[in-house]
Scaffold this active site. Structure first.
Site: not given
Ligand code: NAD
Length: 384
Positions: A50, A52, A139, A223, A233, A269
């Protein structure tokens, strides 16, 4: 069965298989419309289902023609309840990748565990030999370390309690959120879950097993954001974990001569993870309004296509701290000034005017496969 969205707080407990597949296909279409780039050819994506991570996987598969191995933690359907969105996304991704002759396998299980690391290593040995890129996009709310210890992360401030405006997602009203300060133990636990220890463990395990190529690039996401969100944050408990992630990137660079490690600072996002953070969704709606008005709005796929096909193509473009700034358009002065002005002015009464509430909810539903153009939501679908 006919699948409808069931929204509870900041999560949707159902997912639409056809809608999720369509969502993935739309992201693939976007990447295919960009010029292809020479890049890594065998990519491991940890957190691939899902947000990023999924967008990263799509960008490298269809932008670099890369074979991908994905790791995620998703629930299958039991016949009565739908699977999680990430399960349907991954299945659709694999089907589309295979149609294009790309290798795509996924391992569903706890990425923090030794078992899943071993399964990944065995799969790389059997199918790919080595990998030349590792994308770390986990995440997670909790982590069990190999010694059996359970850690939970918190979204709290550090030092003092903090109050600011927040969007109440169930009725789109603006109220005050009072966010308590995390205890020392909570901060340590959040670092255990969302810091970089597990990223280093992954690189060590892959290196020890001899499945890293001669030149490997690895990237993890963070972020920073504007001052409004600092207490919750960048300077909150999650921010402390991200600082640990930055240190871990340096450690990876020092420890493994064949690995170049990066941190990409992504844009705020709507994802399943960001919806759970107080204050942030209100900021996101105000931000979307400004970025859309100026024609610079991006979703996960636009961000990740720009990251892998532009900023990381060839020598990576970094700032003075070594970060790849994917938040460059978000942090532009004109955008931030407008958001800050509207932040002060926003109330329950004017939130629909000042903020992109509809855009937020569209993206929210889209994450679970709902409200996607061209999908017949009245039709019976197989949820398995
Ligand atoms: P998300 O919840 O959409 O994706 C998380 C992913 O991690 C999923 O594929 C999930 O299945 C996987 N996951 C979670 N726990 C797991 C585990 N124990 N074992 C295997 N897989 C596992 O989150 P996201 O927002 O895409 O976040 C991804 C990264 O991007 C994070 O480091 C987050 O801090 C960073 N980020 C997010 C944002 C934002 O605004 N969403 C901005 C900047 C950075």
């Amino acid at each position: 069965m006919v699948v409808e969205p069931r929204v509870k707080d900041y999560i949707c407990t159902t997912a639409h298989p056809v809608g999720c597949a369509e969502n993935v296909k739309n992201q693939i279409k976007y990447v295919k419309a960009q010029p292809k780039v020479e890049g890594p050819k065998k990519v491991l994506v940890i957190g691939a289902s899902t947000g990023y991570g999924l967008a990263s996987r799509i960008a490298v598969a269809f932008g670099y023609d890369a074979d991908t191995l994905g790791v995620m933690f998703e629930k299958e359907s039991n016949g009565r309840r739908t699977a999680t969105a990430g399960f349907y996304n991954t299945r659709a991704f694999e089907e589309e990748a295979k149609k294009d002759g790309l290798y795509a396998k996924s391992i569903n299980g706890d990425a923090f565990s030794l078992e899943i690391k071993q399964q990944v290593i065995d799969t790389i040995k059997a199918d790919l030999g080595t990998v030349d890129m590792v994308i770390y996009s986990l995440a997670a709310p909790r982590r069990v370390t190999p010694d059996g210890h359970k850690y939970s992360s918190v979204l709290k401030t550090v030092g003092e309690e903090y109050s600011n405006k927040t969007l109440v997602l169930k009725d789109n009203t603006v109220t005050m959120a009072h966010i308590p300060a995390a205890t020392e133990e909570e901060i340590e636990n959040t670092i255990k879950v969302m810091g970089g220890e597990d990223w280093i463990d992954w690189m060590q395990a892959l290196s020890d097993a001899g499945v890293l190529a001669e030149h490997v690039t690895t990237v993890a996401y963070s972020y920073i954001g504007p001052k409004i969100t600092f207490p919750i944050y960048a300077e909150g408990s999650i921010g402390m974990a991200k600082k640990d992630l930055y240190r871990s990137s340096d450690i990876i660079n020092e420890k493994f001569a064949n690995v170049t490690s990066y941190i990409a600072i992504n844009k705020a996002l709507v994802t399943q993870s960001s919806a759970a953070i107080p204050v942030v969704p209100l900021y996101i709606t105000l931000l979307y309004k400004q970025m859309k008005a100026k024609g610079v709005h991006e979703g996960c796929i636009e961000q990740m296509a720009r990251l892998f096909l532009d900023k990381m193509a060839g020598e990576a473009e970094t700032d003075e701290n070594g970060f790849i700034r994917m938040d460059d358009w978000e942090m532009a002065d004109d955008i931030q000034e407008a958001v800050a002005k509207n932040w002060d002015a926003v109330t329950s009464e004017n939130v629909k005017e000042l903020a992109d509430i509809d855009g937020y909810w569209d993206e929210f539903y889209n994450m679970f496969g709902f409200k996607i153009d061209g999908v017949d939501y009245s039709a019976d679908v197989d949820i398995m």
